[in-house]
Enzyme design. Structure first.
Site, short mmCIF file in Angstrom:
data_model
loop_
_atom_site.label_atom_id
_atom_site.label_comp_id
_atom_site.label_asym_id
_atom_site.label_seq_id
_atom_site.Cartn_x
_atom_site.Cartn_y
_atom_site.Cartn_z
N SER A 1 0.82 -1.22 0.00
CA SER A 1 0.00 0.00 0.00
C SER A 1 0.86 1.27 0.00
O SER A 1 1.52 1.56 -0.98
CB SER A 1 -0.95 -0.04 1.20
N ASP B 1 9.41 5.52 -10.66
CA ASP B 1 8.88 6.07 -11.92
C ASP B 1 9.44 7.44 -12.24
O ASP B 1 9.35 7.90 -13.38
CB ASP B 1 7.35 6.15 -11.85
N LYS C 1 -0.64 -4.10 -3.50
CA LYS C 1 -1.94 -3.54 -3.10
C LYS C 1 -2.06 -2.14 -3.68
O LYS C 1 -1.38 -1.21 -3.24
CB LYS C 1 -2.08 -3.50 -1.58
#
Length: 528
Positions: free
Chosen positions: A299, A310, A324
């Site tokens: 999470s 990224d 998740k």
């Protein structure tokens, strides 16, 4: 389930699968127009429960029927939409607030007496001078010993309203008379930053165990302190961190990313996309970052790892994370209970979802660790399954994948030998802490007066302590074969002594010594 015969259980379970959704009729959201609009299926199920309550031939515990119904509905949605009972909700809320009001001690119940393990750092008891090994015998004149009192009852006498006073009478070994402490109850931190210290002259280390209301503030304070000590790189340890508040995670990411960098995307039921960008306030934008993750990092932990990966910021080190990518909101149901309902999906800056599949049911979903173990993924990066259709490219040209967790840039295998896995369970279990407490009790005055420098230089965990611990575990029903792991056992014995005497920061320093992931980060840092 009490109040009705087991032979009627199939009938009641059937109610849980009824076509209506009674939950919708019970929710009360001022910001959700139309949510309580008339719905005949909701009325149908609500009326059926009324019939059972008022007309059914036997007495039925209606609360249990409603709980079954709510759980049945949520179970068919997704693995992370869950019902939270009143008792669970109170406990969960406290743990996520980042503090609680009380006197601030951890304790064992030893021979019907409160035996202090440690006065919690920053709490009223620590400031007043309560020490490990103290026995709290009286609170405001009420005897807390020689009674069959549960931990909940003991906690009741020690907790109270903020700034309220409690008079404690304490027995301390070596002092014949009882010591009196007048303590004003206050906020006691429940720390989510377990440790913050320097690994090398330039590499700082921060371990975060969850994302609660105070996590970002704790993290930022730690980051500032490490910068003062010369840190130009940070190892952020998110292993076994199950997540928590999304906002705390994005504020932490913001400290590392330059202004206006995309950190996160969320999409709700209606398809509305919300983007979260970095601001100008980052205090470590020029520093290097290593994020440590494993199969239990979930999470909010994955939000941090995904946002940095990224944006080509730093390196992700470890093993593929949990997977998740669903966002929950806790919603009160009006009787002290609540529902944690999935309200959106989140995506990393490149647009990838890292939510692992759950179409095959909750059992298969939560057994994913076993699947990873069997296919060899925990010991070899080549065994990680990727889907080409879920391939994404970062601005820096790095290939990343969606579809189930964050795949690290640098893989570190797990030691999956059965003996060591079993030993690790024992090392992290309550048995170790209880054994160490009893060991400290044998010479409490010596240990409580041991300076940290003396502690580091003294071999406290020797062969005798290892033998004593294996004998202790045998009395608990566990036969340990520790010859091969004698060094590891000594390491954890000493770390647990440190935990009870000095806190989690020293504990983590000791257990991180020779830790493969930490060693890999140090190696990567030195290769630059």
């Amino acid at each position: 389930m009490k109040g009705y015969s087991k032979k009627y259980l199939p009938l009641l379970l059937g109610l849980a699968c009824a076509g209506g959704v009674i939950l919708g009729a019970k929710l009360n959201f001022s910001d959700s127009p139309g949510l309580l609009s008339a719905n005949k299926k909701k009325e149908k199920l609500s009326r059926l429960i009324d019939y059972i309550e008022y007309e059914y031939v036997d007495d039925v515990n209606i609360d249990s029927v409603v709980d079954i119904t709510v759980n049945g509905i949520l179970r068919d949605l997704d693995p992370h939409s869950v019902y939270i009972t009143k008792e669970e909700y109170n406990s969960l809320s406290e743990s996520m607030q980042g503090d609680f009001v009380g006197i601030g001690v951890s304790f064992y119940n030893v021979n019907d007496t409160i035996a202090v393990i440690q006065a919690l750092e920053g709490g009223p008891s620590a400031k007043a001078g309560i020490q490990g090994g103290d026995r709290i015998l009286y609170a405001n004149g009420t005897a807390l010993f020689n009674k069959n009192i549960s931990n909940d009852s003991l906690t009741y006498h020690l907790k109270g309203e903020e700034n309220s006073k409690v008079e404690l009478k304490v027995l301390r070994k070596g002092i014949p008379e009882l010591l009196k402490f007048d303590i004003r109850r206050g906020k006691v931190p429940l720390k989510s930053v377990d440790a913050a210290y320097m690994l090398t002259e330039t590499l700082g280390y921060i371990k975060v165990n969850r994302f609660a209301e105070s996590t970002y503030e704790e993290f930022r304070d730690s980051l500032l302190e490490l910068k003062k000590q010369g840190a130009t790189e940070i190892a952020l340890d998110l292993r076994n961190n199950p997540g928590g508040y999304l906002g705390e995670a994005t504020k932490m990411v913001d400290e590392f990313l330059e202004d206006d960098k995309l950190m996160l995307l969320t999409r709700n039921k209606k398809g509305a996309m919300e983007k979260t960008f970095a601001t100008e306030k980052g205090i470590f934008e020029q520093g290097d970052i290593y994020v440590l993750i494993n199969e239990n990092s979930a999470s909010a932990s994955e939000i941090i790892a995904g946002a940095l990966q990224d944006n080509d910021k730093g390196l992700i080190v470890g093993r593929r994370s949990y997977g998740k990518g669903l966002v929950q909101r806790e919603m009160a149901l009006g009787d002290g209970s609540a529902v944690r309902l999935t309200i959106a999906r989140y995506y990393t800056p490149t647009g990838r979802s890292i939510q692992k599949p759950y179409e095959n049911g909750n059992k298969e979903y939560f057994n994913d660790y076993l699947n990873r173990y069997k296919n060899g993924e925990l010991i070899s990066a080549d065994s990680i399954t990727v889907v080409d259709s879920l391939k994404y490219t970062t601005p820096g040209g790095r290939t990343v994948y969606g579809g189930g967790g964050i795949i690290p840039d640098i893989f570190v295998p797990k030691d999956t030998s059965y003996e060591k896995e079993s030993l690790n369970f024992i090392l992290r279990s309550p048995f170790m802490g209880r054994f160490i407490f009893e060991t400290l009790e044998d010479n409490r005055e010596y240990y409580n007066n041991l300076s940290l420098e003396e502690f580091r230089e003294t071999e406290l965990a020797d062969e005798k302590m290892v033998q004593d611990f294996t004998s202790y575990m045998a009395r608990q029903g566990y036969e340990l074969e520790v010859a091969e792991y004698d060094h590891l056992l000594k390491q954890y014995l000493k770390a647990t002594i440190a935990q009870q005497l000095y806190g989690s920061n020293v504990f983590e320093q000791i257990v991180n010594d020779e830790d493969p992931m930490v060693e890999k980060v140090i190696e990567l840092s030195r290769q630059k």
